[in-house]
Design an enzyme around this catalytic site. Structure first.
Site, mmCIF file in Angstrom:
data_model
loop_
_atom_site.group_PDB
_atom_site.id
_atom_site.type_symbol
_atom_site.label_atom_id
_atom_site.label_comp_id
_atom_site.label_asym_id
_atom_site.label_seq_id
_atom_site.Cartn_x
_atom_site.Cartn_y
_atom_site.Cartn_z
ATOM 1 C CB CYS A 24 -1.345 0.326 1.389
ATOM 2 S SG CYS A 24 -2.125 1.637 1.745
ATOM 3 C CB CYS A 52 -0.341 2.604 3.843
ATOM 4 S SG CYS A 52 -2.423 2.034 3.566
ATOM 5 C CG ASP A 53 3.407 0.851 4.525
ATOM 6 O OD1 ASP A 53 2.641 1.111 5.384
ATOM 7 O OD2 ASP A 53 2.714 -0.125 4.449
#
Ligand code: NAP
Length: 318
Positions: free
Chosen positions: A138, A141-142
């Site tokens: 992701c 997300c990261d």
């Protein structure tokens, strides 16, 4: 068991939320069950630019989370009951369907399966151990964790190339590792990637092992033409790099295995989203379908809910 719903929808991604919207508007007594956050895969998608009427434009990039929040609100507006729980078992034969969670069993005359799909892992040594420690599925997300670091993206489809472009906002350099010498991504996406000078390509290559002691610091890459393997090490000053994996999806269909017809683990439906089991419907990415997009998932959800309404009203089910 205190009541029998008209409809239980399993999964609150775009397909499930749209099914809820249409079922609610049709005054079906509906329960929508979701084990995690609403939105499924698009909840973690940074940019949605191809949903008709979406709000992305020159001045604003709409995220998946924003779009989903509107879908959730719209679904709630029409009186759909919500349950946050993980479904552990389903009984789909017979007129009344049973949906079990850890704490309770729910009954309904119809079930729409909208459980979606998950990211496919590479399946190589080191991947599981280093997930969250350099390996990610992701970018939204990261990505920010890789500010000024080197990042590798595995895959050559639309998702891989779009996410690679997103990652250039953070990373010093992004290298797309693709198993062939031509991207699968559509031309418009390819063109943007080729024009991005932070993106490089490692063609005819697959990752066969990920290495690192608590943090990803090296990987083994195999040339798919020659079979030759080589080790790619992190830059000495960085000590680590990122590997983002976007090589397709695995359908969340294990719960329904042996209960409804499937092909390659995707549920087979007719054009009205009916499975081979009366009263059981499927919608969205879980379904065998030529296109898996938000707009097609929403369309599936609408068709499924309206078919439930029609089948209940005409006495075909229930
Ligand atoms: P995809 O189109 O199935 O692409 C998967 C990619 O991963 C392919 O390049 C494939 O290589 C590669 N791959 C598969 N298994 C692999 C393995 N074991 N090792 C290494 N590489 C592997 O998946 P996707 O990109 O996630 O897209 C899914 C769907 O969503 C598509 O219909 C896509 O068009 C759509 N989508 C659209 C947009 C958009 O329009 N903005 C954005 C994202 C996704 P090969 O090419 O060699 O098979």
């Amino acid at each position: 068991m205190d009541k029998v719903y008209d409809l239980i929808i399993i999964g609150a991604g775009p397909a499930g939320l749209t099914a809820g919207l249409y079922a609610g508007r049709s005054r079906l007594d509906t329960l929508l069950i979701e084990r995690g956050q609403d939105g499924g895969q698009i909840a973690i998608t940074d940019e949605i630019e191809n949903f008709p009427g979406g709000l992305s434009g020159p001045d604003h990039i709409e995220s998946g989370a924003e779009l989903v929040a509107r879908m959730t609100a719209q679904c709630a507006h029409f009186g759909v009951e919500r349950l946050s729980a993980s479904v552990s078992k389903v009984e789909l034969e017979g007129t009344i369907k049973r949906v079990h969670t850890r704490d309770k069993t729910y009954e309904a005359k119809a079930v729409i399966i909208a459980t979606g799909a998950l990211s496919r892992p590479i399946g190589c040594p080191g991947e599981a151990e280093l997930t969250g420690k350099g390996v990610s599925y992701c970018a939204t997300c990261d990505g920010a964790f890789f500010e000024e670091l080197e990042v590798y993206v595995v895959g050559g489809g639309d998702t891989a190339v779009e996410e690679a472009m997103y990652l250039t906002k953070f990373a010093r350099k992004v290298t797309i590792i693709h198993r062939r010498d031509e991207l699968r991504a559509v031309q418009s996406i390819r063109e943007r990637a080729f024009a991005n000078d932070k993106i490089e390509f490692m063609w005819n290559s697959v990752v066969t092992a990920l290495h690192g002691d608590g943090i990803l610091s090296a990987m083994t890459v195999k040339d798919t033409k020659t079979g030759e393997e080589r080790r790619v090490e992190a830059d000495e000053d960085d000590g680590m790099f990122g590997v983002f994996v976007f090589i397709g999806y695995l359908p969340n269909s294990q719960l329904f295995s042996g209960l409804v017809d499937m092909e390659y683990d995707y549920i087979v439906t007719d054009e009205a989203m009916r499975t081979n089991v009366p009263g059981v419907y499927a919608a969205g990415d879980i379904r065998k379908t030529p296109l898996r997009q938000v707009v097609t998932a929403c369309a599936d959800g609408a068709i499924a809910a309206m078919q439930v309404e029609h089948d209940l009203a005409s006495g075909v089910i229930g």
